[in-house]
Design an enzyme around this catalytic site. Structure first.
Site, mmCIF file in Angstrom:
data_model
loop_
_atom_site.group_PDB
_atom_site.id
_atom_site.type_symbol
_atom_site.label_atom_id
_atom_site.label_comp_id
_atom_site.label_asym_id
_atom_site.label_seq_id
_atom_site.Cartn_x
_atom_site.Cartn_y
_atom_site.Cartn_z
ATOM 1 C CB SER A 158 7.003 16.344 -11.016
ATOM 2 O OG SER A 158 8.093 17.165 -10.651
ATOM 3 N NE ARG A 403 7.032 7.207 -10.984
ATOM 4 C CZ ARG A 403 8.060 6.357 -11.130
ATOM 5 N NH1 ARG A 403 8.663 5.869 -10.058
ATOM 6 N NH2 ARG A 403 8.477 5.997 -12.321
ATOM 7 C CB THR A 439 11.060 18.565 -15.911
ATOM 8 O OG1 THR A 439 10.313 18.058 -14.805
ATOM 9 C CG2 THR A 439 10.224 18.456 -17.171
ATOM 10 C CB CYS A 590 3.611 0.822 0.841
ATOM 11 S SG CYS A 590 2.380 0.924 -0.484
ATOM 12 C CB CYS A 614 0.012 -0.524 -6.983
ATOM 13 S SG CYS A 614 1.712 -0.143 -7.413
ATOM 14 C CB CYS A 617 5.272 5.326 -5.571
ATOM 15 S SG CYS A 617 5.536 4.144 -4.220
ATOM 16 C CB CYS A 620 7.446 -2.074 -2.704
ATOM 17 S SG CYS A 620 6.765 -2.086 -4.382
#
Length: 645
Positions: A158, A403, A439, A590, A614, A617, A620
């Site tokens: 983050s 992400r 958060t 991606c 991968c 995140c 897709c």
């Protein structure tokens, strides 16, 4: 110094619970003699794995993350386990592990009072609050947290300016307990970027009293605090299915089998999945959690709360180490504008952390229209802006990651309670978009769910108390005031800024109307004939980089020989629809180059999925125009390995 509960208490409770967390051995002819009495620096984590029995133990120990059980430095008493040197060598009584980990049943099961999926801020806040209530009421309820990352924090990313409101409520003494929250915001700037200039605007953010942090580091610290209270945390185990009883009530989760080859056969390292059954199950998987999405659909939770669809953004981030003369701890900068066009929602952030580190990121709304658009390449362009280039020159990248985040806010919150549990944190979607913070709200949701779960177990109340308390909390009030900012930008950048200014400075969140979101993100993409291909500059290897270089910095790793966790519902759609109509959008959106079209032996382009790349995140799963890609969990422990993100 941290104060730790003796691990022997936790260890004994582990062994008692229905024989095992996982079946360590599938054969009955293994020796019950003493194992692994010396350290070998040539083996994973420095453990000797020469004995066949111990090879199984070391696999679980090093690959699955079971070592975290001993992370405090304490060991079980007596002859069960003893330390033989200061470097981490152990003598293990094999009979104990055979007793605890072997079973004739096809899949082991463990019973808990509460099972939590996801060791992020929401899941750990829930676990901590549950154990606090246990101490207050002098009861002992078992709490388990299962985490797909190899260790707590490994999948946490983050761009974080942290508001400590929820943490102040949960752990008021965090400042005295060595929390990794040490850099207060010292300045707060807001820029509008054109290609060559940065124009200062009045900052709409109020970050006084907030901190620049690494969320992955905070999660690790919270994991320690949870374990001190008696929470059992199992990193490296991926929750792959929901368990139901005969009445369609959730009774826990199942982890996936490990050691399965691509062809479906069992490898020598095969380990059966395990059932973790709970009286209450809390899902804290983060944005677009795979189990959470199934629960939302199964129980029609959006319909129940009359929620709109969720809308998402993709965040791409790097942490740099820069010249000390340029470093200003606590400096916070947010931007709008270039490199994005006026129809694409998004912006960038630049936060000065500690130790000469800066966090730089670009967040792009996934409702963009152009199928040739590449968030990764836009991020590489951003770093060449004169105002940012000047800061980064002479520095080096420490880590890279990406992400998705949910931006639907108040309008998109589903009913978060289902029979047998609840959805918490970003799985439900509590991000405050104009604050660019989620958060604190995620943690508070976990705390409220924990209180409801405790009441359900201890007093026979219902989990609906979570929904009621959520609506009466500051989370609800905060998100309701912020509800019109994100949908305002459906009309473009400048109308969005105008509406946001009206909301912020005049109406102050008290607008009599609630704006609606546009199309779901996957429906927002145009066909390729309406756009021209985007020509992105070649990375220079100094400020901008190709994807393989960035992936290396994410510490991403998956066992190559395993069933693909990225599955096509219809394998014909990529070649029949995505490629001819949308110009292969999965190869653009991606940020890890998981998807690429390569020619086959007939020179026909076919989609190839590099699942080992991968980053988890979820872009897709969200952006595919025909919703043909299903994101499922890979083997536990796979994925990125973030440490400062």
């Amino acid at each position: 110094m941290h104060k730790f509960l003796p691990v022997s208490t936790k260890y004994n409770s582990l062994i008692r619970r229905h024989q095992t967390l996982i079946s360590l051995l599938n054969q009955s002819n293994h020796s019950h003699n003493q194992l692994g009495s010396k350290v070998s620096s040539g083996t994973p984590n420095g453990y000797s794995c020469n004995h066949p029995f111990y090879q199984k133990f070391c696999f679980l120990w090093s690959q699955v993350g079971f070592k975290r059980f001993f992370s405090t430095g304490y060991v079980p008493n007596g002859s069960k386990l003893r330390r033989v040197d200061g470097r981490g060598g152990w003598v293990v009584n094999a009979e104990l592990f055979v007793r605890g980990f072997c079973s004739e049943s096809s899949r082991e099961a463990m019973e808990y009072d509460v099972v939590i999926v996801g060791a992020g801020p929401a899941g750990l806040a829930a676990a901590i609050r549950l154990k606090q209530l246990c101490r207050e009421k002098d009861v002992d309820f078992s709490v388990c947290v299962v985490e797909k990352g190899a260790e707590v924090g490994a999948h946490i990313i983050s761009g974080n300016v942290f508001e400590p409101r929820a943490l102040n409520e949960l752990l008021p003494n965090w400042k005295q307990e060595e929390a990794p929250i040490r850099v207060p915001v010292s300045s707060d700037k807001f820029w509008f970027l054109t290609k060559d200039h940065a124009h200062s605007l009045p900052s709409p953010f109020n970050n006084k009293g907030n901190y620049v942090i690494s969320l992955s580091q905070l999660a690790r610290w919270m994991g320690v605090k949870a374990e001190e209270l008696g929470v059992e945390i199992y990193p490296g185990f991926a929750a792959s299915e929901i368990l139901y009883d005969a009445n369609n009530n959730v009774i826990g989760i199942g982890t996936n089998d490990m050691g399965i080859a691509k062809d479906g056969s069992k490898k020598d390292t095969f380990q059966q999945g395990v059932e973790l059954r709970g009286r209450v199950t809390l899902l804290a998987e983060g944005c677009r959690g795979s189990l959470s999405e199934k629960i939302i659909k199964n129980y029609k939770l959006r319909e129940k709360s009359h929620a709109q669809h969720q809308t998402y953004a993709l965040g791409i981030k790097e942490v740099w180490e820069i010249d000390e003369r340029k470093h200003k701890p606590g400096t916070v900068i947010h931007t709008l504008g270039w490199p994005l066009d006026h129809k694409t929602y998004g912006g960038s952030f630049l936060y000065h952390m500690s130790d000469r580190q800066v966090a730089l990121g670009l967040v792009v709304g996934l409702n963009y229209h152009n199928p040739f658009f590449s968030p990764y390449d836009e991020f590489q362009k951003l770093k060449h802006h004169p105002a940012i280039k000047e800061l980064l020159e002479g520095g080096s990248v420490i880590q890279y990651g990406a992400r998705t985040l949910n931006e639907g806010g108040f309008q998109s919150i589903p009913y978060p309670v289902f029979p047998g549990g609840a959805i918490i944190g970003c799985s439900a979607g509590f991000l405050n978009v104009p604050k660019i913070k989620g958060t604190h709200t995620a943690m508070k949701s976990g705390m409220l769910a924990a209180e409801a779960a405790f009441g359900a177990i201890h007093e026979g109340l219902t989990m609906e108390a979570y929904w009621d308390n959520l609506k009466n909390s500051w989370v609800w009030q905060e998100l309701r005031r912020a509800r019109n900012y994100r949908p305002a930008f459906e009309y473009g950048l400048f109308p969005g800024l105008a509406i946001s200014a009206l909301e912020h400075y005049i109406l102050k969140g008290r607008s009599p109307i609630t704006l609606k979101h546009g199309k779901p993100d996957h429906e927002a993409m145009d066909v390729s004939r309406l756009h021209s291909p985007v020509q992105y500059p070649k990375p220079d290897g100094v400020l901008s980089f190709d994807v393989p270089t960035s992936l290396h910095r994410s510490n991403t790793n998956h066992e190559h020989d395993q069933p693909p966790h990225l599955r096509l519902r219809d394998p014909k759609i990529p070649e029949l629809v995505n490629l001819p109509e949308y110009a292969a959008p999965e190869s653009h959106y991606c940020p890890a180059r998981v998807y690429e079209y390569v020619p086959d032996d007939k020179n026909q382009l076919k989609l190839h999925i590099n699942a080992q790349n991968c980053l988890h995140c979820k872009a897709c799963d969200i952006k595919d125009p025909k919703q043909n890609i299903e994101w499922t969990v890979p083997e536990g422990g796979g994925g990125p390995g973030y440490s400062v993100m």
